[in-house]
Enzyme design. Structure first.
Site, short mmCIF file in Angstrom:
data_model
loop_
_atom_site.label_atom_id
_atom_site.label_comp_id
_atom_site.label_asym_id
_atom_site.label_seq_id
_atom_site.Cartn_x
_atom_site.Cartn_y
_atom_site.Cartn_z
N CYS A 184 8.68 17.11 18.29
CA CYS A 184 9.70 16.50 17.64
C CYS A 184 10.98 16.10 18.59
O CYS A 184 11.90 15.05 18.13
CB CYS A 184 10.40 18.14 16.96
SG CYS A 184 9.38 17.99 14.82
N LYS A 231 13.27 18.90 7.06
CA LYS A 231 12.41 17.97 7.02
C LYS A 231 10.81 18.47 6.89
O LYS A 231 10.60 18.97 7.30
CB LYS A 231 12.85 16.85 8.38
CG LYS A 231 12.12 17.72 9.41
CD LYS A 231 12.84 16.65 10.75
CE LYS A 231 13.62 17.15 12.60
NZ LYS A 231 11.77 17.98 12.68
N ASP A 281 15.64 22.01 15.52
CA ASP A 281 15.07 22.13 14.73
C ASP A 281 14.79 23.59 15.64
O ASP A 281 13.96 24.18 16.07
CB ASP A 281 13.54 21.53 15.17
CG ASP A 281 13.18 20.16 13.64
OD1 ASP A 281 14.18 19.89 13.57
OD2 ASP A 281 11.94 19.26 14.59
#
Length: 196
Positions: free
Chosen positions: A113, A80, A20
């Protein structure tokens, strides 16, 4: 007594996970430019050494794509909404990479994450290596306590340079000069030693 896991890295059994590293986080993540530099170093090494690279983007429609500084040529970034990178597409990719035993994880955010991905991977019996100079968060408190939490859970907290030389293993490795060129300049200061 079971053998202690040492976390040695071998190119044939290692994959890199880029978590990310998106444009929308640029203004809120501490040391984001420095983490980008480390991520670039890791991605370039993966390409040089032919190490599988798995990347995700958290809700890219709203948070943007992976930052332009990182060359994503030939790399699929899976979208996602859950925090862990272990979405069905990534699970499928890992099944294809059946020789992989070690995951080198870098990106953001440390306590969300990255942490949830690491815990999911540990649960699946992978050795997980967290690249401390390539992982950050909005707050240093969250970042540092995430590293501690992950260490307690069995992840290896390491640095980008340690990972790269660990994968090379020998100055006679055919990719040594190319990878060495990436680390000629030390990893940028990202506040990890601010308390020392």
């Amino acid at each position: 007594m079971a053998a202690q896991r040492l976390g040695k890295l071998l190119p044939k059994t290692t994959a890199f996970f880029l978590c990310d590293m998106q444009e929308s986080f640029r203004s809120s993540i501490r040391y984001f430019p420095e983490v980008i530099q480390v991520a670039k170093r890791m991605v370039e090494t993966a390409k040089i050494m032919d190490i599988p690279m798995i990347a995700t983007e958290q809700y890219p429609k709203g948070l943007g794509k992976t930052v332009n500084e990182i060359d994503m040529t030939g790399i699929t970034a899976y979208p996602k909404t859950v925090f862990s990178m272990l979405i069905p597409e990534v699970e499928e990719k890992l099944k294809e990479l059946s020789d992989v035993k070690s995951i080198v994880l870098f990106g953001i955010e440390a306590h969300v994450c990255v942490q949830q991905t690491a815990l999911d991977l540990l649960e699946r019996n992978y050795d997980v290596h967290i690249v401390a100079d390539g992982v950050s968060a909005r707050s240093m408190t969250d970042r540092m306590f995430s590293f501690e939490r992950l260490r307690q859970s069995g992840a290896f907290i390491t640095t980008s340079e340690s990972v790269l030389f660990g994968l090379l293993g020998n100055a006679k490795h055919p990719n040594f000069k190319e990878v060495q060129a990436l680390v000629k300049t030390s990893s940028p200061d990202s506040g990890l030693l601010s308390k020392v």
